[in-house]
Motif scaffolding. Structure first.
Motif, PDB file in Angstrom:
ATOM      1  N   LEU A  78       0.838  -1.202   0.000  1.00 31.54           N
ATOM      2  CA  LEU A  78       0.000   0.000   0.000  1.00 31.54           C
ATOM      3  C   LEU A  78       0.875   1.255   0.000  1.00 31.54           C
ATOM      4  O   LEU A  78       0.578   2.235  -0.701  1.00 31.54           O
ATOM      5  N   ARG A  79       1.947   1.223   0.761  1.00 31.94           N
ATOM      6  CA  ARG A  79       2.857   2.372   0.787  1.00 31.94           C
ATOM      7  C   ARG A  79       3.617   2.502  -0.533  1.00 31.94           C
ATOM      8  O   ARG A  79       3.868   3.611  -1.022  1.00 31.94           O
ATOM      9  N   GLU A  80       3.959   1.364  -1.109  1.00 33.79           N
ATOM     10  CA  GLU A  80       4.731   1.382  -2.358  1.00 33.79           C
ATOM     11  C   GLU A  80       3.917   1.903  -3.537  1.00 33.79           C
ATOM     12  O   GLU A  80       4.489   2.346  -4.543  1.00 33.79           O
ATOM     13  N   PHE A  81       2.591   1.837  -3.440  1.00 32.13           N
ATOM     14  CA  PHE A  81       1.722   2.330  -4.516  1.00 32.13           C
ATOM     15  C   PHE A  81       0.933   3.549  -4.050  1.00 32.13           C
ATOM     16  O   PHE A  81      -0.236   3.720  -4.396  1.00 32.13           O
ATOM     17  N   ALA A  82       1.619   4.397  -3.283  1.00 27.57           N
ATOM     18  CA  ALA A  82       0.943   5.566  -2.701  1.00 27.57           C
ATOM     19  C   ALA A  82       0.329   6.474  -3.764  1.00 27.57           C
ATOM     20  O   ALA A  82      -0.681   7.146  -3.505  1.00 27.57           O
ATOM     21  N   ASP A  83       0.918   6.503  -4.959  1.00 26.62           N
ATOM     22  CA  ASP A  83       0.443   7.425  -5.999  1.00 26.62           C
ATOM     23  C   ASP A  83      -0.391   6.732  -7.073  1.00 26.62           C
ATOM     24  O   ASP A  83      -0.684   7.337  -8.112  1.00 26.62           O
ATOM     25  N   ASN A  84      -0.787   5.488  -6.834  1.00 21.88           N
ATOM     26  CA  ASN A  84      -1.555   4.741  -7.834  1.00 21.88           C
ATOM     27  C   ASN A  84      -2.912   4.388  -7.226  1.00 21.88           C
ATOM     28  O   ASN A  84      -3.036   3.412  -6.481  1.00 21.88           O
ATOM     29  N   ALA A  85      -3.921   5.172  -7.517  1.00 19.01           N
ATOM     30  CA  ALA A  85      -5.231   5.007  -6.882  1.00 19.01           C
ATOM     31  C   ALA A  85      -5.850   3.651  -7.187  1.00 19.01           C
ATOM     32  O   ALA A  85      -6.430   3.014  -6.301  1.00 19.01           O
ATOM     33  N   ALA A  86      -5.747   3.197  -8.430  1.00 14.45           N
ATOM     34  CA  ALA A  86      -6.363   1.920  -8.804  1.00 14.45           C
ATOM     35  C   ALA A  86      -5.687   0.768  -8.064  1.00 14.45           C
ATOM     36  O   ALA A  86      -6.348  -0.140  -7.552  1.00 14.45           O
ATOM     37  N   ALA A  87      -4.359   0.792  -8.005  1.00 10.83           N
ATOM     38  CA  ALA A  87      -3.640  -0.269  -7.305  1.00 10.83           C
ATOM     39  C   ALA A  87      -3.945  -0.240  -5.812  1.00 10.83           C
ATOM     40  O   ALA A  87      -4.128  -1.287  -5.176  1.00 10.83           O
ATOM     41  N   ARG A  88      -3.990   0.968  -5.239  1.00 11.31           N
ATOM     42  CA  ARG A  88      -4.299   1.086  -3.804  1.00 11.31           C
ATOM     43  C   ARG A  88      -5.674   0.500  -3.501  1.00 11.31           C
ATOM     44  O   ARG A  88      -5.877  -0.142  -2.468  1.00 11.31           O
ATOM     45  N   ASN A  89      -6.620   0.718  -4.395  1.00 13.12           N
ATOM     46  CA  ASN A  89      -7.969   0.187  -4.181  1.00 13.12           C
ATOM     47  C   ASN A  89      -7.941  -1.342  -4.122  1.00 13.12           C
ATOM     48  O   ASN A  89      -8.547  -1.966  -3.241  1.00 13.12           O
ATOM     49  N   THR A  90      -7.205  -1.962  -5.041  1.00 17.00           N
ATOM     50  CA  THR A  90      -7.079  -3.425  -5.061  1.00 17.00           C
ATOM     51  C   THR A  90      -6.389  -3.929  -3.801  1.00 17.00           C
ATOM     52  O   THR A  90      -6.829  -4.916  -3.182  1.00 17.00           O
ATOM     53  N   ILE A  91      -5.308  -3.249  -3.413  1.00 17.29           N
ATOM     54  CA  ILE A  91      -4.559  -3.672  -2.221  1.00 17.29           C
ATOM     55  C   ILE A  91      -5.430  -3.556  -0.973  1.00 17.29           C
ATOM     56  O   ILE A  91      -5.428  -4.449  -0.111  1.00 17.29           O
TER      57      ILE A  91
END
Length: 397
Positions: free
Chosen positions: A61-74
């Motif tokens: 979640l921290r590693e994809f802080a700037d990727n909204a779609a990825a954060r949603n999946t995580i």
């Protein structure tokens, strides 16, 4: 799984959680699928180690802080991991906290109607003992695109209705279950349907359902079926049911703890009703002595007090209650209330509170000045020193 009326409703609150093996991971973009932390989290979930999935998913979640779609999946997978880890918690407060944290991660996706987010949000509500809200969320999945998710939601909702004492509504809901295979999920629906029929005293229909083929291939479901068949036998002949319940209690192989404990309480009931009250009481004492955190504490304590009808049985139960609260003699009393939180082992604290409460009831039944005074002292001490105990409010009343 749900076990029939021999199990009090309080023990059923988290049973719907057992219906939920891991769901397939949501589709993610290529970068996320190749991310080491995310893959580590998914692998832990697939290995039924949800507590080990939380940290790597939080890292992802921290590693994809700037990727909204990825954060949603995580966050959806993190919510699932927290819920499933919450089931493993032995402490109710810790389980509740896991559910709260899961809801925080699932909130945005659930509000947008994401099916898996709704499902795990409902499961998180169960961890928080918010059954009405959980049932409402499950109802939103009645027309889920994923048929497996739809059926799991239906079964979980039916479990909640049974736990809330609404078997007729659960039965109506189960009639809409659509599956022609013999998967564990279909067998679960069959077992729950039989449970509801027994609760409604529709024993012939329940017997037909339990006698049908095929037998479940899943061992816990096989044991559950044995338990329900024993319940059917017990309705007509308590003596004949004793070996069936005893076989589950003494099975040398692993048995789900709630099922084994439920069989022990049912065994005790059959022993009591066939004139073997001493054996029945010893059966319950063994359960409470060896499993001080069993979900059936209240049911067992209630029966202990109710079945101690002779002077010798009353003395046996009284001495055991004193042992569990560490008082050496019937005349002993706890410290004065108001002295702060009691320091007891977390492993036995809940049992200690129940023992205090039921010892007070036993004293109150004597109904003389001294016993009433002792009972009031015990209840006051319980209320002042064990504010988180489930019977604290009863003690104060």
């Amino acid at each position: 799984m749900h076990y029939t009326a021999a199990v009090p409703r309080s023990a059923v609150l988290f049973l719907a959680l057992a219906l939920c093996p891991p769901l397939l991971p949501a589709q993610a973009d290529t970068d996320l699928r190749e991310n080491a932390s995310f893959r580590k989290g998914l692998a832990a979930l697939a290995d039924h180690l949800p507590d080990l999935a939380v940290a790597p998913l939080e890292t992802a979640l921290r590693e994809f802080a700037d990727n909204a779609a990825a954060r949603n999946t995580i966050q959806i997978k993190l919510g699932e991991a927290l819920v499933r880890a919450g089931r493993l918690e032995k402490d109710a407060a810790a389980s509740h906290d896991r559910g709260t944290l899961a809801l925080e991660h699932l909130e945005r996706a659930a509000e947008s109607g994401h099916e898996q987010a709704l499902f795990w949000s409902a499961q998180a509500r169960i961890l928080r003992a918010e059954l009405g809200q959980a049932a409402t969320l499950f109802a939103h999945l009645e027309k889920a695109r994923d048929s497996e998710l739809r059926n799991r939601s239906l079964l979980s909702r039916a479990h909640i209705l049974v736990a809330l004492g609404e078997p007729a509504r659960a039965s109506a809901l189960l009639s809409t279950f659509q599956s022609t295979d013999q998967s564990p999920l279909s067998q679960e629906a069959r077992l729950l349907r039989a449970t509801v029929l027994i609760a409604q005293d529709k024993l012939s229909e329940a017997g037909d359902l339990l006698a049908g083929d095929p037998e479940p291939s899943d061992r816990p479901q096989q044991l559950h079926m044995r338990y329900l068949r024993a319940q059917l036998i017990a309705r007509n002949d308590k003596e004949k049911a004793i070996p069936s319940f005893r076989a589950i209690v003494e099975d040398p192989n692993p048995v789900p703890s709630l099922l084994r404990h439920s069989a022990r309480v049912s065994l005790a009931g059959c022993l009591h009703q066939t004139g073997k009250s001493e054996d029945a009481i010893e059966t319950l004492i063994t359960l409470l002595d060896t499993h001080p955190r069993t979900a059936l504490l209240e049911a067992a304590f209630h029966r202990l007090l109710d079945w101690s009808s002779t002077e010798s049985l009353k003395k046996r139960v009284e001495n055991q209650l004193l042992s569990w609260v560490s008082f050496s003699a019937p005349g002993d009393t706890p410290p004065e209330p108001g002295g702060g939180e009691i320091i007891v082992s977390p492993a036995t604290a809940t049992r200690t509170g129940f023992a205090l409460y039921y010892h007070a009831l036993s004293l109150a039944r004597k109904n003389d000045t001294e016993s009433n005074k002792q009972a009031e002292s015990l209840l006051a001490w319980l209320g002042a020193n064990m504010p988180r105990h489930p019977f604290c409010s009863r003690a104060l009343l």
